[in-house]
Design a protein around this motif. Structure first.
Motif, PDB file in Angstrom:
ATOM      1  N   LEU A   1     -98.460   8.195  66.380  1.00  0.00           N
ATOM      2  CA  LEU A   1     -97.106   7.655  66.224  1.00  0.00           C
ATOM      3  C   LEU A   1     -97.140   6.298  65.541  1.00  0.00           C
ATOM      4  CD1 LEU A   1     -95.361   8.511  69.631  1.00  0.00           C
ATOM      5  CD2 LEU A   1     -95.283   9.779  67.478  1.00  0.00           C
ATOM      6  N   ASP A   2     -98.090   5.457  65.941  1.00  0.00           N
ATOM      7  CA  ASP A   2     -98.203   4.122  65.333  1.00  0.00           C
ATOM      8  C   ASP A   2     -98.479   4.233  63.837  1.00  0.00           C
ATOM      9  OD1 ASP A   2     -97.813   2.998  67.812  1.00  0.00           O
ATOM     10  OD2 ASP A   2     -99.946   2.665  68.205  1.00  0.00           O
TER      11      ASP A   2
ATOM     12  N   GLY B   1     -95.417   5.328  61.969  1.00  0.00           N
ATOM     13  CA  GLY B   1     -94.248   4.453  62.063  1.00  0.00           C
ATOM     14  C   GLY B   1     -93.070   5.103  62.765  1.00  0.00           C
TER      15      GLY B   1
ATOM     16  N   ASN C   1     -90.801   5.881  66.106  1.00  0.00           N
ATOM     17  CA  ASN C   1     -90.410   5.308  67.396  1.00  0.00           C
ATOM     18  C   ASN C   1     -89.922   6.450  68.298  1.00  0.00           C
ATOM     19  OD1 ASN C   1     -89.236   4.069  69.606  1.00  0.00           O
ATOM     20  ND2 ASN C   1     -88.264   2.444  68.401  1.00  0.00           N
TER      21      ASN C   1
ATOM     22  N   TYR D   1     -88.686   6.476  71.141  1.00  0.00           N
ATOM     23  CA  TYR D   1     -87.499   6.175  71.948  1.00  0.00           C
ATOM     24  C   TYR D   1     -86.204   6.411  71.182  1.00  0.00           C
ATOM     25  CZ  TYR D   1     -90.910   3.970  75.007  1.00  0.00           C
ATOM     26  OH  TYR D   1     -91.987   3.737  75.826  1.00  0.00           O
ATOM     27  N   THR D   2     -86.280   6.359  69.857  1.00  0.00           N
ATOM     28  CA  THR D   2     -85.054   6.456  69.069  1.00  0.00           C
ATOM     29  C   THR D   2     -85.066   7.581  68.041  1.00  0.00           C
ATOM     30  OG1 THR D   2     -85.906   4.852  67.446  1.00  0.00           O
ATOM     31  CG2 THR D   2     -84.596   3.985  69.289  1.00  0.00           C
ATOM     32  N   ASP D   3     -86.230   7.989  67.574  1.00  0.00           N
ATOM     33  CA  ASP D   3     -86.309   8.899  66.433  1.00  0.00           C
ATOM     34  C   ASP D   3     -86.274  10.362  66.866  1.00  0.00           C
ATOM     35  OD1 ASP D   3     -86.556   6.617  64.987  1.00  0.00           O
ATOM     36  OD2 ASP D   3     -88.693   6.849  64.536  1.00  0.00           O
TER      37      ASP D   3
END
Length: 397
Positions: free
Chosen positions: A128-129, A132, A134, A136-138
């Motif tokens: 995930l890092d 890029g 997220n 929580y939102t994507d």
């Protein structure tokens, strides 16, 4: 003589349990036979723990795919259903999903990421890092997920659950669309009829969906919470805690277990004169350090227990006393000082420095974890566990 053995956990071998078996007598006789054969004595406050699986089997608490399909269609309308936050498990969820798919024309399957609720990973945090993203939102579509992360097989089973669940839904005759998100409200862009499959966060999920305008919302705990066409059921947990029995049949979490634990306690007292505690346990609560999976797919650790197992430990940390209060003592003087401290400890040590690090989880959660690890989930043949000395401390002889 000072006793040198503390807590002992023994797996007790039993006959293969079938529907209709008189389980209390089987459990009691198995424990007594093991004690006689191995030459150990039973004591007051021993704990007899019975895995939920054999309780449900003795109860005949089963249902088939057609029963699940009928209940899902009746409650959610049989058109497009959002199925969100399932765990990734062939044993726990695949048969349920087969029934859900047969009760709908289309399934929009929304998977949480990077892992499901109990820790089965779809992607790693490092992935995930690097991408890029997220979590929580994507929201990711299936194509975006594949473009970013490709195929990700489960480290233990070798299964690509994204592919597996999609294929399973289509094989059952339903259209399938797969998305990835962690906000339950994102499913409402696809359908207002939602079946949320999370276990321990289910109350919050339902609250968020209802507040956001969902039309029909049910949790797995509300599917087969009553019999369908003569099937088994679980009034409190529905499909939660169910396991695969055959490709088209599931064993549900056991119902109404209190009479069983009380009957076993009564029979043991009559036969031995000892007052034992009894519980029916599901998954323990522990995390695998390699796969990062929480062994917590059942809705609770204790399906039922005798009253003596309520509460939490009230313990002091021996190493804290040895290193602080009695740092100047050694040998018999140190042992006596610690024994006196234990005997004089308060009834409630919350906030006391001498108890820090003892983690007062509920007795049933601790004992259930110990029992689950002792009995295993394969071919040990020990669905009953006898735990002795659990409530002892350093002063008991």
């Amino acid at each position: 003589m000072e006793r040198k053995i503390g807590t002992v956990s023994r797996g007790i071998r039993c006959p293969i349990i079938r529907e209709g078996d008189e389980l209390s007598s089987i459990v009691v006789n198995s424990v007594l036979h093991a004690a006689q054969q191995d030459g150990f004595a039973l004591r007051d406050r021993d704990v007899i723990a019975i895995t939920e699986s054999i309780v449900a089997r003795a109860q005949g608490n089963y249902a088939c795919v057609a029963d699940v399909a009928a209940d899902v269609k009746a409650k959610l309308g049989g058109e497009t259903i959002g199925v969100i936050f399932p765990i990734l498990s062939r044993n726990r969820f695949a048969v349920c999903l087969r029934g859900i798919a047969k009760g709908a024309k289309k399934i929009v399957l929304m998977l949480s990421y990077p892992s499901d609720e109990v820790g089965n990973q779809l992607v790693t945090l490092d992935q995930l890092d690097e991408a890029g993203v997220n979590p929580y939102t994507d929201l990711l579509t299936l194509q975006q997920y594949r473009d970013l992360f490709g195929e990700n097989k489960h480290p233990f089973t070798g299964v690509d659950y994204v592919q597996y669940y999609g294929d399973l839904i289509r094989q059952c005759g339903a259209e399938c669309e797969i998305i990835f998100a962690n906000d339950p409200r994102r499913i409402l862009d696809y359908t207002k009829d939602v079946l949320h499959c999370d276990i321990h966060s289910r109350a919050r999920t339902k609250r968020l969906l209802m507040a956001a305008g969902a039309q029909r919302v049910y949790g797995l705990d509300e599917i087969l919470n009553a019999p369908v066409n003569g099937s088994g059921c679980n009034e409190q947990f529905g499909l939660l805690g169910s396991n695969k029995s055959t490709e088209d049949k599931i064993k549900l979490f056991p119902r109404d277990c209190m009479p069983l634990v009380m009957e076993i306690q009564k029979k043991m007292l009559e036969k031995t004169g000892k007052h034992v505690e009894v519980m029916v346990y599901g998954d323990g609560a522990f995390k695998d350090p390699v796969g990062h999976i929480w062994e917590l797919a059942d809705p609770c650790v204790s399906a039922a227990n005798t009253p003596g197992l309520e509460g939490t430990p009230n313990e002091i940390k021996l190493k804290y006393l040895a290193d602080n209060d009695f740092a100047s003592l050694s040998g018999e003087a140190l042992q006596k000082a610690i024994e006196d401290q234990i005997k004089e400890k308060k009834d409630n040590l919350v906030g006391d420095m001498a108890s820090q690090g003892t983690t007062p989880r509920r007795f049933t959660d601790l004992l259930g974890s110990l029992s689950d690890l002792t009995s295993g989930s394969g071919d040990k043949g020990t669905p009953v566990v006898l735990i002795q000395g659990y409530f002892d401390n350093f002063t008991n002889i």
